[in-house]
Design an enzyme around this catalytic site. Structure first.
Site, PDB file in Angstrom:
ATOM      1  N   LYS A  56       0.811  -1.222   0.000  1.00 51.05           N
ATOM      2  CA  LYS A  56       0.000   0.000   0.000  1.00 51.05           C
ATOM      3  C   LYS A  56       0.846   1.273   0.000  1.00 51.05           C
ATOM      4  O   LYS A  56       0.350   2.339  -0.359  1.00 51.05           O
ATOM      5  CB  LYS A  56      -0.969  -0.006   1.191  1.00 51.05           C
ATOM      6  CG  LYS A  56      -1.880  -1.233   1.268  1.00 51.05           C
ATOM      7  CD  LYS A  56      -2.584  -1.521  -0.018  1.00 51.05           C
ATOM      8  CE  LYS A  56      -3.516  -2.737  -0.021  1.00 51.05           C
ATOM      9  NZ  LYS A  56      -2.994  -4.013   0.468  1.00 51.05           N
ATOM     10  N   TYR A 268     -11.877 -14.689   2.950  1.00 54.66           N
ATOM     11  CA  TYR A 268     -10.913 -13.685   3.384  1.00 54.66           C
ATOM     12  C   TYR A 268     -10.606 -13.852   4.870  1.00 54.66           C
ATOM     13  O   TYR A 268     -11.519 -14.051   5.680  1.00 54.66           O
ATOM     14  CB  TYR A 268     -11.485 -12.290   3.114  1.00 54.66           C
ATOM     15  CG  TYR A 268     -10.531 -11.175   3.454  1.00 54.66           C
ATOM     16  CD1 TYR A 268      -9.377 -10.986   2.704  1.00 54.66           C
ATOM     17  CD2 TYR A 268     -10.778 -10.325   4.526  1.00 54.66           C
ATOM     18  CE1 TYR A 268      -8.486  -9.970   3.018  1.00 54.66           C
ATOM     19  CE2 TYR A 268      -9.897  -9.302   4.848  1.00 54.66           C
ATOM     20  CZ  TYR A 268      -8.759  -9.135   4.091  1.00 54.66           C
ATOM     21  OH  TYR A 268      -7.880  -8.126   4.402  1.00 54.66           O
ATOM     22  N   TYR A 294      -2.729 -13.058   2.737  1.00 56.32           N
ATOM     23  CA  TYR A 294      -2.444 -12.689   1.338  1.00 56.32           C
ATOM     24  C   TYR A 294      -1.308 -13.510   0.724  1.00 56.32           C
ATOM     25  O   TYR A 294      -1.525 -14.371  -0.126  1.00 56.32           O
ATOM     26  CB  TYR A 294      -2.070 -11.203   1.255  1.00 56.32           C
ATOM     27  CG  TYR A 294      -3.201 -10.246   1.502  1.00 56.32           C
ATOM     28  CD1 TYR A 294      -4.048  -9.865   0.479  1.00 56.32           C
ATOM     29  CD2 TYR A 294      -3.415  -9.692   2.764  1.00 56.32           C
ATOM     30  CE1 TYR A 294      -5.087  -8.972   0.691  1.00 56.32           C
ATOM     31  CE2 TYR A 294      -4.452  -8.809   2.996  1.00 56.32           C
ATOM     32  CZ  TYR A 294      -5.288  -8.446   1.951  1.00 56.32           C
ATOM     33  OH  TYR A 294      -6.308  -7.577   2.171  1.00 56.32           O
TER      34      TYR A 294
HETATM   35  C1  PLP Z   1      -3.701  -5.255   0.288  1.00 57.78           C
HETATM   36  C2  PLP Z   1      -2.767  -6.387   0.149  1.00 57.78           C
HETATM   37  C3  PLP Z   1      -2.692  -7.140  -1.038  1.00 57.78           C
HETATM   38  C4  PLP Z   1      -3.636  -6.960  -2.184  1.00 57.78           C
HETATM   39  O1  PLP Z   1      -3.528  -5.726  -2.810  1.00 57.78           O
HETATM   40  P1  PLP Z   1      -4.774  -5.113  -3.575  1.00 57.78           P
HETATM   41  O2  PLP Z   1      -4.215  -3.951  -4.249  1.00 57.78           O
HETATM   42  O3  PLP Z   1      -5.810  -4.766  -2.542  1.00 57.78           O
HETATM   43  O4  PLP Z   1      -5.313  -6.146  -4.507  1.00 57.78           O
HETATM   44  C5  PLP Z   1      -1.751  -8.142  -1.124  1.00 57.78           C
HETATM   45  N1  PLP Z   1      -0.934  -8.413  -0.098  1.00 57.78           N
HETATM   46  C6  PLP Z   1      -0.984  -7.726   1.060  1.00 57.78           C
HETATM   47  C7  PLP Z   1      -0.067  -8.127   2.148  1.00 57.78           C
HETATM   48  C8  PLP Z   1      -1.891  -6.687   1.216  1.00 57.78           C
HETATM   49  O5  PLP Z   1      -1.946  -6.024   2.374  1.00 57.78           O
END
Ligand code: PLP
Length: 340
Positions: A56, A268, A294
């Site tokens: 992010k 999720y 993730y």
């Molecule tokens: C938010 C996030 C993602 C996914 O990214 P998006 O842009 O929301 O698809 C992947 N890995 C981690 C660790 C994240 O925090």
């Protein structure tokens, strides 16, 4: 388009420096040998800016840049209670003198007497936090607070969940260019990039970046939750809007997106056995940590693609480490079984 030209166009957009870029890219020697591929890790987990980085930060450099350009005082964003994005947004706001307001959906209920992981960091950062039950329209709730602040003369900036709009996704156009330059310098060409996809903001930026420089690397986006066909129509639109931001007339269609819904398990923030195994595998062969929500799920996909030879032996594969390791310190329902 030349890499240089893309960089020139990106430089024209409002941006603040938050992270440490370029993030490293390096080979995982032992795991490469074991899997029979050339496996590289792109370390956006090391992006900075607090102890816990992640994907992010690239988006926030442009989003916060835009907030400052628009003279906003407050920044609203949204996510799950253990949202990496919300935590990184709060962090970015602290550095830039903006006030973070988080509307968080309680998918896994936090224990108020044992605050953990990102929610704990949000509190340390002094964010204004609103926790709401699962399924509530967070934006509708936030609007009341936005209106209240506006009536007092304060301007707010709204960042959608995951920072997934064309301003944020621009960060991953930059990310794609950055990785390509790093690989070019080492004389490497990636056959595949694997990454975890949630809101699709990262995916949109990567696909847009790939299109701009006409790269033939295959991007495999591993879903971390269930998604509709409509979601992917929107992600393609987002990628096209991101291209417009860098004055490109190219368009992205859903056929440009390779995503895989087979690895998120029950949903999720719910762990899978394959992700737990992937986390332990990477830790025990390379000493590197990934997360259950993730990157663990995305890495389990990578292993499965290699084993079934959907990724051919000898391929060059980049796994984009998008961060998220704070989840290893979250509620036990999120962590899964990592202790055996
Ligand atoms: C938010 C996030 C993602 C996914 O990214 P998006 O842009 O929301 O698809 C992947 N890995 C981690 C660790 C994240 O925090």
């Amino acid at each position: 388009m030349e890499l240089r030209e893309v960089k020139k166009r990106l430089e024209k957009l409002p941006r603040v420096q938050l992270g440490f870029f370029p993030t490293p890219v390096h080979k995982l020697e032992k795991l490469s040998q074991e899997l029979g591929i050339n496996l590289y890790l792109k370390r956006d987990d090391l992006s900075g800016m607090n102890l816990f980085g992640g994907n992010k930060i690239r988006k926030l450099e442009y989003l916060i840049g835009d907030a400052i350009k628009n003279e906003c005082e407050y920044v609203f964003t949204f996510g799950a209670t253990q949202s990496n994005h919300a935590m990184q947004t709060a962090t970015a706001c602290c550095k830039c003198g903006l006030k973070p307001i988080l509307y968080l959906e309680s998918i896994i209920s936090p224990d108020e007497n044992d605050v953990r992981s990102n929610l704990l960091l949000d509190k340390i950062m002094g964010a204004e936090i609103h926790i709401l039950p699962e399924g509530i329209d967070l934006m509708k709730e936030a609007q009341k607070r936005i209106d209240e602040l506006e009536s007092q003369g304060h301007k707010s900036y709204i960042i959608p969940m995951g920072g997934a709009n064309e301003v944020g996704s621009t960060g991953f156009v930059g990310g794609y260019i950055e990785l390509t330059e790093q690989l070019n310098e080492q004389g490497i060409k990636a056959d595949y990039i694997f990454h975890a996809t949630g809101t699709g903001g990262t995916l949109a930026g990567l696909v847009a970046g790939k299109k701009l420089i006409n790269s033939d690397t295959k991007i495999i986006s591993v879903d971390v939750s269930d998604k509709t066909v409509e979601h992917y129509v929107n992600v393609a639109k987002l990628a096209t809007k991101t291209l417009i931001r860098v004055d490109s007339t190219d368009a992205i269609i859903t056929d440009d997106i390779n995503h895989d819904l087979n690895y998120f398990g029950e949903g999720y923030e719910l762990p899978t056995e394959a992700a737990s195994d992937a986390i332990k595998k990477l830790a025990r062969t390379e000493g590197i940590l990934i997360d259950p929500v993730y990157t663990g799920k995305a890495f389990s996909a990578l292993i499965s693609y290699v084993k079934s030879e959907k990724v051919e032996k000898g391929s060059t594969v980049v796994f984009w480490h998008t961060g998220g390791a704070t989840a290893l310190f979250a509620e036990k329902e999120i962590i899964g079984n990592l202790c055996n």
